[in-house]
Enzyme design. Structure first.
Site, PDB file in Angstrom:
ATOM      1  N   ASN A 126      -8.786  10.363   3.107  1.00 20.39           N
ATOM      2  CA  ASN A 126      -9.209   9.558   1.960  1.00 20.39           C
ATOM      3  C   ASN A 126     -10.422   8.740   2.380  1.00 20.39           C
ATOM      4  O   ASN A 126     -10.294   7.779   3.126  1.00 20.39           O
ATOM      5  CB  ASN A 126      -8.044   8.647   1.542  1.00 20.39           C
ATOM      6  N   LYS A 182     -12.255   6.962   0.533  1.00 20.69           N
ATOM      7  CA  LYS A 182     -12.384   5.756  -0.299  1.00 20.69           C
ATOM      8  C   LYS A 182     -13.798   5.669  -0.900  1.00 20.69           C
ATOM      9  O   LYS A 182     -14.381   6.703  -1.224  1.00 20.69           O
ATOM     10  CB  LYS A 182     -12.016   4.523   0.532  1.00 20.69           C
ATOM     11  N   HIS A 218      -2.811   5.171  -5.835  1.00 22.57           N
ATOM     12  CA  HIS A 218      -3.088   4.542  -4.539  1.00 22.57           C
ATOM     13  C   HIS A 218      -2.966   3.024  -4.702  1.00 22.57           C
ATOM     14  O   HIS A 218      -3.333   2.476  -5.743  1.00 22.57           O
ATOM     15  CB  HIS A 218      -4.495   4.933  -4.065  1.00 22.57           C
ATOM     16  N   GLU A 276      -4.676   0.702  -3.675  1.00 22.52           N
ATOM     17  CA  GLU A 276      -5.935   0.015  -3.982  1.00 22.52           C
ATOM     18  C   GLU A 276      -6.263   0.124  -5.466  1.00 22.52           C
ATOM     19  O   GLU A 276      -6.979  -0.719  -6.011  1.00 22.52           O
ATOM     20  CB  GLU A 276      -7.063   0.570  -3.093  1.00 22.52           C
ATOM     21  N   GLU A 289       3.038   4.874   1.580  1.00 23.85           N
ATOM     22  CA  GLU A 289       2.038   4.009   2.197  1.00 23.85           C
ATOM     23  C   GLU A 289       2.429   2.547   1.979  1.00 23.85           C
ATOM     24  O   GLU A 289       2.126   1.976   0.918  1.00 23.85           O
ATOM     25  CB  GLU A 289       0.669   4.244   1.553  1.00 23.85           C
ATOM     26  N   GLY A 317      -4.915  -0.122   6.367  1.00 25.68           N
ATOM     27  CA  GLY A 317      -6.101  -0.785   6.903  1.00 25.68           C
ATOM     28  C   GLY A 317      -5.813  -1.986   7.791  1.00 25.68           C
ATOM     29  O   GLY A 317      -6.710  -2.768   8.092  1.00 25.68           O
ATOM     30  N   SER A 366      -2.648   2.982   8.450  1.00 24.82           N
ATOM     31  CA  SER A 366      -3.078   2.766   9.833  1.00 24.82           C
ATOM     32  C   SER A 366      -2.715   3.921  10.764  1.00 24.82           C
ATOM     33  O   SER A 366      -2.351   3.707  11.919  1.00 24.82           O
ATOM     34  CB  SER A 366      -2.536   1.430  10.364  1.00 24.82           C
TER      35      SER A 366
HETATM   36  P1  PGA Z   1      -5.716   3.527   6.399  1.00 24.47           P
HETATM   37  O1  PGA Z   1      -5.695   3.829   4.825  1.00 24.47           O
HETATM   38  O2  PGA Z   1      -5.464   4.803   7.112  1.00 24.47           O
HETATM   39  O3  PGA Z   1      -7.094   2.978   6.635  1.00 24.47           O
HETATM   40  O4  PGA Z   1      -4.651   2.509   6.659  1.00 24.47           O
HETATM   41  C1  PGA Z   1      -4.768   4.714   4.272  1.00 24.47           C
HETATM   42  C2  PGA Z   1      -5.015   4.829   2.794  1.00 24.47           C
HETATM   43  O5  PGA Z   1      -5.525   3.892   2.190  1.00 24.47           O
HETATM   44  O6  PGA Z   1      -4.719   5.874   2.181  1.00 24.47           O
END
Ligand code: PGA
Length: 246
Positions: free
Chosen positions: A7, A9, A92, A94, A163, A169, A209
């Protein structure tokens, strides 16, 4: 076969996305993983062309819940399909943080499947929910809401990504025992929610992460069908090493 979803983003522009895709393509050719890359909408076409005839599939980071209509600025699942997109991230955290509701997630799942796309439905608890012991409740509620009224055909698949919001993150991934417990819970809840769905139609990924160092432990576990990788998927070295583990 493990699934690795990258991803990107809103981090990479057109040139950076194409360059990274070319590097991932080389790594995927030597691995047995099913790799899915999810660039920005604006890079989907160019990345898709570079990945033609490779084993990597194209995914979008979001989709609208109607196939056509007067919806200025939205992205139709049918139009994604025209670009060769096969998968779409739905719900997601976000996007949920920007106001996306369980109801909208549900409509996006149904419309995506109708359009021939496989949804990757993201679920996960926040830190306060986890501290209050509400992880199972929260995740089950998200899974049930996402699948409300859904009927699947035998050839369709549902992919979930567990997640935990606090893990994304943050540099802190969830503990293996917690992941395994939640994955079982997601699968059970999904099987109860969709009449007639078969075990093999559901895959459950972990995200939050994941990096080149911890990926191996996750990938060795039977309950974890693959990984959804954000930050580390944008570093050539990290994503290629995660793919190589498979
Ligand atoms: P990350 O993000 O691996 O940076 O923690 C995962 C995601 O947002 O799908």
């Amino acid at each position: 076969m493990k699934l690795i979803v990258a991803n990107w983003k809103m981090q990479l522009g057109l040139r950076a996305s194409v360059d990274l895709a070319v590097s991932v393509k080389a790594a995927a050719a030597k691995s047995s993983a099913q790799v899915i890359v999810c660039p920005s909408f604006t890079a989907l076409d160019a990345v898709g062309r570079r990945l033609a005839k490779s084993r990597i599939a194209l995914g979008a980071q979001d989709v609208f819940w109607q196939a056509v209509g007067a919806y200025t600025g939205e992205i139709s699942p049918l139009h994604l399909g025209e670009l060769g997109v096969e998968y779409v991230l739905v719900g997601h955290s976000e996007r949920r943080a920007l106001g996306e509701t369980d109801e909208q997630v549900n409509k996006k799942v149904i419309t995506s499947l109708h359009a021939g796309l496989t949804p990757i439905i993201c679920v996960g608890e926040t830190k306060p929910e986890r501290q209050a012991g509400k992880t199972a409740l929260r995740v089950a509620r998200q899974v049930k809401a996402a699948l409300k009224g859904l009927q699947t055909r035998a050839k369709e698949r549902l992919i979930f990504a567990y997640e935990p919001v606090w893990a994304i993150g943050s540099g802190n991934s969830a503990a293996m025992s917690d992941i395994v417990r939640v994955h079982e819970h997601i699968r059970r809840t999904a099987m109860q929610s969709v009449k007639g769905i078969k075990f093999k139609q559901i895959q459950v990924l972990y995200g939050g992460s994941v990096d080149g160092k911890n990926a191996k432990d996750f990938l060795l576990h039977d309950q974890i069908d693959g990984l959804l990788v954000g930050g580390a998927s944008m570093s050539r070295a990290s994503i290629n090493s995660i793919i190589a583990i498979c």
